[in-house]
Write an enzyme that holds these catalytic residues in place. Structure first.
Site, PDB file in Angstrom:
ATOM      1  CB  SER A   1      -2.561   3.610  -3.238  1.00  0.00           C
ATOM      2  OG  SER A   1      -1.627   2.563  -3.200  1.00  0.00           O
TER       3      SER A   1
ATOM      4  CD  GLU B   1      11.301  -7.566   7.977  1.00  0.00           C
ATOM      5  OE1 GLU B   1      12.089  -7.067   7.142  1.00  0.00           O
ATOM      6  OE2 GLU B   1      11.514  -7.529   9.202  1.00  0.00           O
TER       7      GLU B   1
ATOM      8  CG  HIS C   1      -2.522   1.574   1.671  1.00  0.00           C
ATOM      9  ND1 HIS C   1      -1.762   2.702   1.415  1.00  0.00           N
ATOM     10  CD2 HIS C   1      -2.802   1.027   0.453  1.00  0.00           C
ATOM     11  CE1 HIS C   1      -1.592   2.831   0.101  1.00  0.00           C
ATOM     12  NE2 HIS C   1      -2.215   1.831  -0.503  1.00  0.00           N
TER      13      HIS C   1
END
Length: 303
Positions: A156, A236, A272
């Site tokens: 990340s 989004e 993630h």
């Protein structure tokens, strides 16, 4: 069933922990270092450096130990693991990692929690300088190191930091593993470092770069996210982060440069955060790959 009345701490094998204050002062980093118990190879140990050390050290050590005993079947050998974290009990220190891993110039953001400090980014240059100028010599003073086989892993923000390291100090590591890199961050601020790097790739550079993303870092939601209250918000956010798209394109762009072998990997079924142990293992495989002709010697190392 009989259980011992006294519990014992479960320790990470052959691993020690050190709080290191940089030469210029400031808050310490907590450095976890694993050194295999056997004698170092003649050329020295390969080394894997990792960000978010608190979150990754145990996974990395066990992934190596499980595979290095059988290099003929795994192609993984032994090496030194250096995981850089913070003196906290949790897996992360969000405030400090935002500063350490964010490329300059950075920005200032509202606090994560009411009553806490503002969040600042932009300290990646200082953090990389600490690794290169202070931490690496310290590690080399503890055991024999193969300076030609050093790898850097980050996830990340850490993946973004790994790319920053490649673009600003390309000779500092031989292998760069950027898992789910936050390339989108701050309007793709990383691109200005990429462009400078592309304009002057060092002569003689040889680097392997592995970028990755999870299946559910694409436009696809994980099954447990479908129908959830935040489903639309997540969709989004995906339009902004575009983790897989940006990482894949970055790999293609880097692979076209002289001296760089870059690839992109998409990990099925991962999001993630769940991709973390998968890519930690991937980093172990890349950093400690057994070179042709060295498998027999690797198997002879006593453990």
């Amino acid at each position: 069933m009989t259980v011992s009345p006294q519990a014992s701490p479960a320790l990470i094998a052959d691993t020690t922990m050190h709080d290191i204050v940089p030469v210029g002062g400031g808050d310490p980093w907590r450095v976890f270092i694993h050194v295999p118990s056997g004698p170092a190879p003649e050329a020295g140990w390969p080394v894997l450096y990792m960000t978010d050390g608190n979150a990754v050290i145990a996974t990395a050590v066990d992934a190596m130990r499980a595979q290095a005993f059988y290099p003929l079947g795994t192609n993984v050998g032994w090496g030194v693991i250096v995981a850089i974290g913070y003196p906290v009990e949790s897996a992360y220190d969000p405030l400090r990692r935002s500063w350490d891993l964010g490329p300059p110039p950075g920005k200032t953001y509202p606090p994560f929690y009411e009553g806490t400090s503002e969040v600042r980014t932009g300290g990646a240059g200082d953090f990389l300088a600490f690794i290169e100028d202070e931490l690496k010599p310290w590690v080399a003073g503890r055991t024999r190191i193969d300076g030609k086989r050093q790898a850097l892993y980050g996830h990340s923000f850490g993946g973004l930091f790994a790319l920053y390291a490649l673009f600003t100090r390309p000779l500092s590591f031989r292998t760069f593993i950027a898992a789910s890199p936050a390339i989108y961050w701050e309007d793709r601020a990383i691109d200005r470092f990429l462009e400078t790097f592309e304009a002057a790739v060092p002569d003689g550079l040889t680097a392997d770069v592995i970028l990755s993303a999870g299946e559910y870092e694409t436009g696809k939601l994980a099954p447990f996210q479908i129908g959830a209250d935040d489903e639309q918000k997540r969709l989004e956010q995906k339009k902004l982060t575009r983790t897989d798209e940006f990482a894949r394109a970055m790999a293609e762009r880097l692979d076209a440069l002289p001296g760089i072998r870059a690839s992109f990997e998409l990990h099925a079924g991962e999001n993630h955060m769940s991709i973390l142990p998968v890519t930690v293992n991937r980093a172990v495989q890349a950093a400690f790959e057994v070179r042709q002709g060295n498998i027999a010697a690797a198997e002879r190392l006593p453990r």
